[in-house]
Design a protein around this motif. Structure first.
Motif, PDB file in Angstrom:
ATOM      1  N   PRO A 131     105.820   3.103  71.254  1.00 36.52           N
ATOM      2  CA  PRO A 131     106.501   4.379  71.436  1.00 36.52           C
ATOM      3  C   PRO A 131     107.999   4.339  70.785  1.00 36.52           C
ATOM      4  CG  PRO A 131     105.724   3.711  73.587  1.00 36.52           C
ATOM      5  CD  PRO A 131     105.441   2.552  72.741  1.00 36.52           C
ATOM      6  N   TYR A 132     108.360   2.967  70.444  1.00 39.21           N
ATOM      7  CA  TYR A 132     109.710   2.863  69.664  1.00 39.21           C
ATOM      8  C   TYR A 132     109.638   2.639  68.079  1.00 39.21           C
ATOM      9  CZ  TYR A 132     110.248   2.132  74.638  1.00 39.21           C
ATOM     10  OH  TYR A 132     110.142   2.227  76.044  1.00 39.21           O
ATOM     11  N   SER A 133     108.363   3.097  67.440  1.00 32.36           N
ATOM     12  CA  SER A 133     108.016   2.857  66.037  1.00 32.36           C
ATOM     13  C   SER A 133     109.028   3.645  65.408  1.00 32.36           C
ATOM     14  CB  SER A 133     106.624   3.288  65.881  1.00 32.36           C
ATOM     15  OG  SER A 133     105.719   2.381  66.562  1.00 32.36           O
ATOM     16  N   SER A 134     109.380   4.633  65.625  1.00 32.00           N
ATOM     17  CA  SER A 134     110.170   5.420  64.636  1.00 32.00           C
ATOM     18  C   SER A 134     111.671   4.668  64.876  1.00 32.00           C
ATOM     19  CB  SER A 134     110.589   6.889  65.242  1.00 32.00           C
ATOM     20  OG  SER A 134     111.269   7.430  64.241  1.00 32.00           O
ATOM     21  N   TYR A 135     111.992   4.482  65.856  1.00 32.31           N
ATOM     22  CA  TYR A 135     113.354   3.626  65.876  1.00 32.31           C
ATOM     23  C   TYR A 135     113.195   2.218  65.032  1.00 32.31           C
ATOM     24  CZ  TYR A 135     117.310   0.979  67.894  1.00 32.31           C
ATOM     25  OH  TYR A 135     118.574   0.086  67.984  1.00 32.31           O
ATOM     26  N   VAL A 136     112.277   1.518  65.412  1.00 33.38           N
ATOM     27  CA  VAL A 136     112.311   0.183  64.952  1.00 33.38           C
ATOM     28  C   VAL A 136     112.136   0.183  63.332  1.00 33.38           C
ATOM     29  CG1 VAL A 136     110.459  -1.729  64.642  1.00 33.38           C
ATOM     30  CG2 VAL A 136     111.201  -0.808  67.190  1.00 33.38           C
ATOM     31  N   ALA A 185     104.946  12.893  74.272  1.00 37.95           N
ATOM     32  CA  ALA A 185     104.623  14.450  73.361  1.00 37.95           C
ATOM     33  C   ALA A 185     104.254  15.477  74.486  1.00 37.95           C
ATOM     34  CB  ALA A 185     103.102  13.803  72.665  1.00 37.95           C
ATOM     35  N   ILE A 186     103.936  15.318  75.516  1.00 35.63           N
ATOM     36  CA  ILE A 186     103.883  16.384  76.471  1.00 35.63           C
ATOM     37  C   ILE A 186     105.171  17.044  76.951  1.00 35.63           C
ATOM     38  CG2 ILE A 186     103.356  16.961  78.774  1.00 35.63           C
ATOM     39  CD1 ILE A 186     100.846  15.254  78.567  1.00 35.63           C
ATOM     40  N   TYR A 187     106.227  16.129  77.152  1.00 35.32           N
ATOM     41  CA  TYR A 187     107.408  16.524  77.612  1.00 35.32           C
ATOM     42  C   TYR A 187     108.011  17.526  76.239  1.00 35.32           C
ATOM     43  CZ  TYR A 187     112.279  16.495  79.219  1.00 35.32           C
ATOM     44  OH  TYR A 187     113.525  17.213  80.044  1.00 35.32           O
ATOM     45  N   ALA A 188     107.999  16.787  75.152  1.00 30.36           N
ATOM     46  CA  ALA A 188     108.639  17.647  73.769  1.00 30.36           C
ATOM     47  C   ALA A 188     107.971  18.857  73.802  1.00 30.36           C
ATOM     48  CB  ALA A 188     108.357  16.586  72.712  1.00 30.36           C
ATOM     49  N   ALA A 189     106.554  19.033  73.734  1.00 30.84           N
ATOM     50  CA  ALA A 189     105.856  20.313  73.621  1.00 30.84           C
ATOM     51  C   ALA A 189     106.394  21.344  74.587  1.00 30.84           C
ATOM     52  CB  ALA A 189     104.250  20.042  73.639  1.00 30.84           C
ATOM     53  N   LYS A 190     106.438  20.961  75.941  1.00 31.58           N
ATOM     54  CA  LYS A 190     106.777  21.613  77.140  1.00 31.58           C
ATOM     55  C   LYS A 190     108.352  22.313  76.582  1.00 31.58           C
ATOM     56  CE  LYS A 190     107.008  21.711  81.900  1.00 31.58           C
ATOM     57  NZ  LYS A 190     107.135  23.167  82.024  1.00 31.58           N
ATOM     58  N   ILE A 240     112.919  17.022  71.859  1.00 33.22           N
ATOM     59  CA  ILE A 240     113.424  16.292  73.270  1.00 33.22           C
ATOM     60  C   ILE A 240     112.583  14.897  73.029  1.00 33.22           C
ATOM     61  CG2 ILE A 240     114.178  16.229  75.177  1.00 33.22           C
ATOM     62  CD1 ILE A 240     115.793  17.836  73.330  1.00 33.22           C
ATOM     63  N   GLU A 241     112.971  13.559  73.139  1.00 32.41           N
ATOM     64  CA  GLU A 241     112.172  12.466  73.214  1.00 32.41           C
ATOM     65  C   GLU A 241     112.609  11.725  74.579  1.00 32.41           C
ATOM     66  OE1 GLU A 241     111.097  10.071  70.021  1.00 32.41           O
ATOM     67  OE2 GLU A 241     110.441  11.882  68.659  1.00 32.41           O
ATOM     68  N   ILE A 242     111.775  11.816  75.588  1.00 26.62           N
ATOM     69  CA  ILE A 242     112.302  11.005  76.730  1.00 26.62           C
ATOM     70  C   ILE A 242     111.864   9.605  76.239  1.00 26.62           C
ATOM     71  CG2 ILE A 242     112.038  12.929  78.404  1.00 26.62           C
ATOM     72  CD1 ILE A 242     109.109  11.505  79.009  1.00 26.62           C
ATOM     73  N   GLN A 243     112.321   8.761  77.275  1.00 27.93           N
ATOM     74  CA  GLN A 243     112.350   7.281  77.101  1.00 27.93           C
ATOM     75  C   GLN A 243     111.087   7.218  78.030  1.00 27.93           C
ATOM     76  OE1 GLN A 243     113.779   4.752  75.243  1.00 27.93           O
ATOM     77  NE2 GLN A 243     114.572   6.650  74.244  1.00 27.93           N
ATOM     78  N   SER A 244     110.052   6.406  77.390  1.00 30.01           N
ATOM     79  CA  SER A 244     108.678   6.268  78.060  1.00 30.01           C
ATOM     80  C   SER A 244     107.783   5.145  77.208  1.00 30.01           C
ATOM     81  CB  SER A 244     107.954   7.558  78.507  1.00 30.01           C
ATOM     82  OG  SER A 244     106.767   7.280  78.690  1.00 30.01           O
ATOM     83  N   ASP A 245     107.277   4.502  78.145  1.00 30.59           N
ATOM     84  CA  ASP A 245     106.012   3.876  77.210  1.00 30.59           C
ATOM     85  C   ASP A 245     105.036   4.288  76.887  1.00 30.59           C
ATOM     86  OD1 ASP A 245     107.839   1.474  77.206  1.00 30.59           O
ATOM     87  OD2 ASP A 245     107.164   0.635  79.469  1.00 30.59           O
ATOM     88  N   SER A 246     104.868   5.509  77.295  1.00 33.40           N
ATOM     89  CA  SER A 246     103.620   6.389  77.054  1.00 33.40           C
ATOM     90  C   SER A 246     103.866   7.416  75.941  1.00 33.40           C
ATOM     91  CB  SER A 246     103.212   6.955  78.431  1.00 33.40           C
ATOM     92  OG  SER A 246     102.364   8.128  78.164  1.00 33.40           O
ATOM     93  N   LEU A 247     103.287   7.384  74.756  1.00 31.89           N
ATOM     94  CA  LEU A 247     103.245   8.420  73.844  1.00 31.89           C
ATOM     95  C   LEU A 247     102.737   9.852  74.502  1.00 31.89           C
ATOM     96  CD1 LEU A 247     101.503   6.397  70.789  1.00 31.89           C
ATOM     97  CD2 LEU A 247     104.061   6.968  71.272  1.00 31.89           C
ATOM     98  N   ARG A 248     101.877   9.793  75.258  1.00 33.39           N
ATOM     99  CA  ARG A 248     101.287  10.825  75.785  1.00 33.39           C
ATOM    100  C   ARG A 248     102.467  11.820  76.483  1.00 33.39           C
ATOM    101  NH1 ARG A 248      96.078  12.364  76.895  1.00 33.39           N
ATOM    102  NH2 ARG A 248      95.591  14.059  78.481  1.00 33.39           N
TER     103      ARG A 248
END
Length: 196
Positions: free
Chosen positions: A83-88, A50-55, A39-47
Motif C-alpha cells: 500500500p506504500y508503493s507510491s511513497y516508496v 480505496a473505499i475511504y477515498a471513494a466515500k 484522502i488516503e488513510i494509513q492502512s495495510d489494506s488497499l481495499r
C-alpha cells in the motif's frame, strides 16, 4: 460503442486515466479526471484505502465517482512496498527496489489494483485486479509508468514498460479491475444515474 455514461475519476495521474479509459470505453463509459483531494488513510489494506477515498470524494462532489489504488507486493520483501508503493516509488524509486532485491532468488511479486465506485453515501462497489509476476533484474522499457519497467507478468518475457498500452491492458491488474467495473456498470446502467 458510444460513451453515454460519464463517471468522475479522482486522480491527477493522466497515465491512469488514459489506460482506464481505453478499457471502459467498450462498455460505453468515459472516466473524467476530477481534481478532488484524494484522502488516503494509513492502512495495510488497499481495499480500505480505496473505499475511504471513494466515500470522501462522493461526499464532496455528490455524483458517482471512481477511485483506484494499487500496489506492488514483493514476496521476498514480505509484501513491501504494498500500500506504500507510491511513497516508496517517490523516495527510493526503481533503483532502490532493485538494490533491495540484489542477490535475492525469489523474485515473485504481484500487482494489485482496487477500484472503488461510490454511487451514494452508503453504496460503494469494489473491483479487484491481480497480476502475478516477478521483478526483473534490471530496468527495461520506456513505456508505461511507475514500476512498469521492473515488473514482468507471469508467462511473459517483457516488462510492462516494454509492452504497448493495449498489450499491457490485457494482462495488467488495472486492466482487470477496470474491466470488472465496466462490466458491472454496463449490467446495471438502467438503474444508475450518471452525468450525461
Amino acid at each position: 460503442m458510444a460513451t453515454d455514461m460519464k463517471i468522475m475519476f479522482v486522480t491527477n495521474n493522466m497515465n491512469k486515466v488514459i489506460e482506464a479509459n481505453e478499457i471502459v470505453k467498450s462498455f460505453g463509459i468515459e472516466l473524467i479526471p476530477i481534481d478532488v483531494k484524494k484522502i488516503e488513510i494509513q492502512s495495510d489494506s488497499l481495499r480500505e484505502i480505496a473505499i475511504y477515498a471513494a466515500k470522501h470524494a462522493y461526499e464532496v462532489i455528490r455524483k458517482p465517482v471512481v477511485v483506484e489504488d494499487s500496489g506492488l507486493f514483493i514476496d521476498a520483501l514480505n509484501g513491501f512496498p504494498g500500500p506504500y508503493s507510491s511513497y516508496v516509488y517517490r523516495t527510493i524509486g526503481l533503483k532502490g527496489i532493485l538494490k533491495l532485491m540484489e542477490g535475492v532468488r525469489n523474485r515473485n511479486a504481484r500487482f494489485i489494483a482496487i477500484v472503488a465506485l461510490a454511487i451514494s453515501d452508503s453504496e460503494i462497489y469494489v473491483f479487484e485486479g491481480i497480476t502475478e509476476g516477478y521483478i526483473a533484474n534490471e530496468i527495461r522499457g520506456d513505456k508505461g509508468f511507475g514500476y512498469d519497467p521492473i515488473f514482468i507478468p507471469s508467462n511473459h518475457s517483457k516488462t510492462f514498460a516494454e509492452m504497448d498500452r493495449s498489450e499491457k491492458n490485457m494482462y495488467s491488474h488495472r486492466g482487470k479491475a477496470f474491466r470488472a467495473l465496466g462490466e458491472w456498470v454496463y449490467a446495471n446502467r438502467d438503474r444508475l444515474i450518471f452525468s450525461q
